[in-house]
Design a protein around this motif. Structure first.
Motif, PDB file in Angstrom:
ATOM      1  N   ARG A   9       0.826  -1.196   0.000  1.00  0.00           N
ATOM      2  CA  ARG A   9       0.000   0.000   0.000  1.00  0.00           C
ATOM      3  C   ARG A   9       0.864   1.251   0.000  1.00  0.00           C
ATOM      4  O   ARG A   9       0.526   2.254  -0.613  1.00  0.00           O
ATOM      5  CB  ARG A   9      -0.938  -0.007   1.218  1.00  0.00           C
ATOM      6  CG  ARG A   9      -2.054  -1.040   1.111  1.00  0.00           C
ATOM      7  CD  ARG A   9      -3.134  -0.778   2.152  1.00  0.00           C
ATOM      8  NE  ARG A   9      -2.657  -0.930   3.512  1.00  0.00           N
ATOM      9  CZ  ARG A   9      -2.672  -2.096   4.172  1.00  0.00           C
ATOM     10  NH1 ARG A   9      -3.134  -3.186   3.599  1.00  0.00           N
ATOM     11  NH2 ARG A   9      -2.234  -2.148   5.422  1.00  0.00           N
ATOM     12  N   ARG A  10       2.009   1.201   0.710  1.00  0.00           N
ATOM     13  CA  ARG A  10       2.900   2.364   0.711  1.00  0.00           C
ATOM     14  C   ARG A  10       3.437   2.638  -0.681  1.00  0.00           C
ATOM     15  O   ARG A  10       3.516   3.774  -1.123  1.00  0.00           O
ATOM     16  CB  ARG A  10       4.062   2.126   1.675  1.00  0.00           C
ATOM     17  CG  ARG A  10       3.688   2.267   3.148  1.00  0.00           C
ATOM     18  CD  ARG A  10       4.930   2.474   3.994  1.00  0.00           C
ATOM     19  NE  ARG A  10       4.594   2.545   5.404  1.00  0.00           N
ATOM     20  CZ  ARG A  10       4.708   1.526   6.235  1.00  0.00           C
ATOM     21  NH1 ARG A  10       5.148   0.357   5.790  1.00  0.00           N
ATOM     22  NH2 ARG A  10       4.387   1.654   7.506  1.00  0.00           N
ATOM     23  N   GLY A  13       0.896   4.101  -2.747  1.00  0.00           N
ATOM     24  CA  GLY A  13       0.594   5.468  -2.345  1.00  0.00           C
ATOM     25  C   GLY A  13       1.590   6.477  -2.872  1.00  0.00           C
ATOM     26  O   GLY A  13       1.289   7.661  -2.976  1.00  0.00           O
ATOM     27  N   GLN A  14       2.810   6.020  -3.237  1.00  0.00           N
ATOM     28  CA  GLN A  14       3.807   6.951  -3.751  1.00  0.00           C
ATOM     29  C   GLN A  14       3.402   7.530  -5.093  1.00  0.00           C
ATOM     30  O   GLN A  14       3.922   8.545  -5.541  1.00  0.00           O
ATOM     31  CB  GLN A  14       5.155   6.229  -3.872  1.00  0.00           C
ATOM     32  CG  GLN A  14       5.765   5.887  -2.497  1.00  0.00           C
ATOM     33  CD  GLN A  14       6.986   5.000  -2.620  1.00  0.00           C
ATOM     34  OE1 GLN A  14       7.328   4.565  -3.728  1.00  0.00           O
ATOM     35  NE2 GLN A  14       7.651   4.726  -1.514  1.00  0.00           N
ATOM     36  N   LEU A  16       0.551   8.770  -5.678  1.00  0.00           N
ATOM     37  CA  LEU A  16      -0.625   9.612  -5.447  1.00  0.00           C
ATOM     38  C   LEU A  16      -0.582  10.913  -6.225  1.00  0.00           C
ATOM     39  O   LEU A  16      -1.517  11.262  -6.939  1.00  0.00           O
ATOM     40  CB  LEU A  16      -0.747   9.906  -3.943  1.00  0.00           C
ATOM     41  CG  LEU A  16      -1.858  10.842  -3.520  1.00  0.00           C
ATOM     42  CD1 LEU A  16      -3.211  10.266  -3.923  1.00  0.00           C
ATOM     43  CD2 LEU A  16      -1.823  11.077  -2.017  1.00  0.00           C
ATOM     44  N   ASN A  98      -5.747   3.601  -1.850  1.00  0.00           N
ATOM     45  CA  ASN A  98      -5.184   4.870  -2.280  1.00  0.00           C
ATOM     46  C   ASN A  98      -5.665   5.201  -3.692  1.00  0.00           C
ATOM     47  O   ASN A  98      -6.216   4.350  -4.398  1.00  0.00           O
ATOM     48  CB  ASN A  98      -3.654   4.823  -2.240  1.00  0.00           C
ATOM     49  CG  ASN A  98      -3.138   4.730  -0.815  1.00  0.00           C
ATOM     50  OD1 ASN A  98      -3.703   5.322   0.099  1.00  0.00           O
ATOM     51  ND2 ASN A  98      -2.085   3.952  -0.620  1.00  0.00           N
ATOM     52  N   ARG A 118      -5.375  14.800  -1.735  1.00  0.00           N
ATOM     53  CA  ARG A 118      -5.420  13.480  -1.104  1.00  0.00           C
ATOM     54  C   ARG A 118      -6.789  12.865  -1.383  1.00  0.00           C
ATOM     55  O   ARG A 118      -7.808  13.544  -1.271  1.00  0.00           O
ATOM     56  CB  ARG A 118      -5.199  13.572   0.405  1.00  0.00           C
ATOM     57  CG  ARG A 118      -3.770  13.894   0.801  1.00  0.00           C
ATOM     58  CD  ARG A 118      -3.455  13.290   2.144  1.00  0.00           C
ATOM     59  NE  ARG A 118      -3.849  14.159   3.252  1.00  0.00           N
ATOM     60  CZ  ARG A 118      -3.859  13.771   4.525  1.00  0.00           C
ATOM     61  NH1 ARG A 118      -3.547  12.519   4.831  1.00  0.00           N
ATOM     62  NH2 ARG A 118      -4.206  14.608   5.467  1.00  0.00           N
ATOM     63  N   TYR A 120      -9.022   8.883  -1.157  1.00  0.00           N
ATOM     64  CA  TYR A 120      -9.041   7.479  -0.762  1.00  0.00           C
ATOM     65  C   TYR A 120     -10.404   6.874  -1.100  1.00  0.00           C
ATOM     66  O   TYR A 120     -11.427   7.556  -1.058  1.00  0.00           O
ATOM     67  CB  TYR A 120      -8.787   7.322   0.741  1.00  0.00           C
ATOM     68  CG  TYR A 120      -7.513   7.975   1.211  1.00  0.00           C
ATOM     69  CD1 TYR A 120      -6.300   7.297   1.157  1.00  0.00           C
ATOM     70  CD2 TYR A 120      -7.525   9.282   1.705  1.00  0.00           C
ATOM     71  CE1 TYR A 120      -5.123   7.903   1.580  1.00  0.00           C
ATOM     72  CE2 TYR A 120      -6.356   9.894   2.130  1.00  0.00           C
ATOM     73  CZ  TYR A 120      -5.158   9.205   2.063  1.00  0.00           C
ATOM     74  OH  TYR A 120      -3.995   9.805   2.479  1.00  0.00           O
ATOM     75  N   ASP A 187      -0.350   6.694   3.620  1.00  0.00           N
ATOM     76  CA  ASP A 187      -0.346   5.766   2.499  1.00  0.00           C
ATOM     77  C   ASP A 187      -1.055   4.456   2.829  1.00  0.00           C
ATOM     78  O   ASP A 187      -1.130   3.565   1.973  1.00  0.00           O
ATOM     79  CB  ASP A 187       1.090   5.450   2.064  1.00  0.00           C
ATOM     80  CG  ASP A 187       1.779   6.653   1.453  1.00  0.00           C
ATOM     81  OD1 ASP A 187       1.076   7.485   0.852  1.00  0.00           O
ATOM     82  OD2 ASP A 187       3.013   6.767   1.593  1.00  0.00           O
TER      83      ASP A 187
END
Length: 448
Positions: A9-10, A13-14, A16, A98, A118, A120, A187
């Motif tokens: 997930r991290r 998330g990068q 984004l 994300n 942001r 989600y 993230d």
């Protein structure tokens, strides 16, 4: 396995910022196809008109009714004690997706101008269920000036049961639940559902709360939400979150334990604010208004709860007003006047109709500005976000034909996270449900 999932997930998330930028370009191109006649918000709601008459004030007056401490302590004791917000967040069982993992349809619900920084999406089951509808949002940025509850940033999202199927149990209609979202890792947001309930039988039992949850505001240790059908407000204490120990479809006491319709946690109401003028009525300027959305304003002294009238007919004016929070140490998070009466300290009417969210904010060097969300007549089209004062109104223009259909698709209430400068909201259309943030400075920039 859980740790590897978090790492994935991290990494997702990068992407984004790049994804949002690409989405913004795609949406801007698509928006040029919307005509002025199709777009909601093309007609300005004009400036705010102050309501100063004694009759107008009386219509907005509330009476406070608090549940006895003995009743609340009895329920807490019977259910094994309070677990608090941290107890719920330590037990999250859903993961938000994300932006890179959201579908194209979900990303299409984001605002065109200004763009979200942001965003989600809910897990697959919550994103597509037809039984529940997301309505409102508040955050630990409302609750505390630090922006955190304890050590964690937290987002609360209110959903209400809206099952249109004929076979659905009528007792479920209007059930209210809240997603407690742990936003510690931006993230990798996770969440857990909590059912809203009300104590009964002196705290020996509880029953389900029914509410449209059109508005919700978290201030200090209290959560205030709109009651069923907009008939006043309900108050909850975030220290009194409790755990159910029976897993069944029942709500309340079951044998020697407690059940919450399959939910592990419940939040019992500690009181209500009821209109002193009687039952609310939609669409009549001289009647007691039904509550629509709520938000918090930390730029007033003292801090205040902002409310808007539930959407009436398209030809009716809409009222917006505020109540002051108490400054007494023994009344944390409650509205003013220990005598049980709560009066609006400021009230206006606007030509803006169908308002689904409102926010009041005063920036340094400016007069107080009121931001109002007006959804489209068609749930397939974007809504508009207007900024109003007593002098007029502005909205972003995002298309070649000067349309104002720039805001999110089917958005609900607004919440301002003062420490980060972000304006938070969510969309409610099935399969296009997004929780997102836009800097308030970007909103003002798009209007200026």
């Amino acid at each position: 396995m859980k740790q590897r999932g978090r790492h994935r997930r991290r990494r997702r998330g990068q992407a984004l910022r790049a994804t949002l930028a690409g989405t913004a370009l795609a949406l801007t191109a698509a928006a040029t196809l919307i005509s002025t006649s199709q777009a909601t918000g093309s007609n300005s709601p004009g400036g705010l008109t102050a309501l100063r008459s004694s009759s107008a004030a009386q219509q907005l007056r509330l009476h406070e009714n608090l549940t006895s401490r003995d009743t609340l302590d009895t329920l807490s004791g019977n259910m094994g004690g309070n677990v608090g917000v941290d107890g719920v967040l330590d037990d999250t069982d859903h993961a938000m997706r994300n932006t890179a993992d959201c579908t194209a349809g979900e990303r299409a619900a984001l605002p065109v101008e200004p763009t979200a920084t942001r965003a989600y999406c809910w897990d697959d089951a919550d994103a597509r269920t037809g039984q529940w509808q997301p309505r409102s949002v508040t955050t630990s940025g409302d609750a505390d000036g630090s922006g955190r509850w304890g050590t964690r940033p937290v987002i609360l999202a209110g959903w209400t049961h809206r099952d249109g199927q004929a076979a659905a149990p009528t007792r479920d209609e209007g059930l209210a639940r809240i997603a407690f979202v742990d936003a510690t890792d931006p993230d990798a947001l996770t969440y857990r559902w909590v059912l809203l309930v009300a104590p009964r039988s002196g705290g020996k039992d509880f029953t389900a709360v029914h509410s449209g949850l059109g508005g919700m505001a978290w201030y200090q240790d209290k959560l205030i939400v709109t009651a069923a059908h907009g008939e006043g407000l309900l108050v909850f204490d975030l220290h009194r979150l409790l755990r159910a120990d029976v897993d069944s479809g029942a709500v309340g006491r079951v044998g020697d334990g407690y059940s919450a319709a399959g939910y592990r946690y419940v939040l019992p109401a500690i009181g209500s604010y009821d209109p002193e003028g009687g039952a609310c009525t939609r669409g009549r300027d001289r009647a007691v208004p039904c509550f629509g959305s709520l938000s918090l304003d930390r730029t007033t002294a003292p801090d205040s709860l902002v409310a808007t009238e539930a959407a009436g007919g398209r030809s009716e004016r809409t009222r917006v007003w505020r109540y002051a929070f108490s400054t007494a140490a023994y009344r944390t998070g409650l509205l003013a006047d220990a005598q049980g009466h709560v009066d609006a300290v400021e009230a206006y009417s606007t030509k803006g109709t169908g308002v689904s969210g409102v926010l009041s904010h005063r920036a340094a060097g400016h007069e107080t500005r009121w931001y109002a969300v007006r959804p489209s007549d068609s749930r397939a089209r974007h809504g508009s976000l207007w900024r109003q004062t007593g002098h007029g109104a502005e909205a972003a223009t995002c298309t070649a034909d000067q349309s104002h259909a720039c805001w999110g698709l089917g958005t609900g209430s607004l919440s301002y996270w003062q420490r980060t400068g972000e304006l938070w909201t969510l969309t409610d259309t099935t399969a296009q449900r997004v929780l997102y943030a836009v800097p308030l400075s970007s909103v003002d920039g798009s209007l200026d």
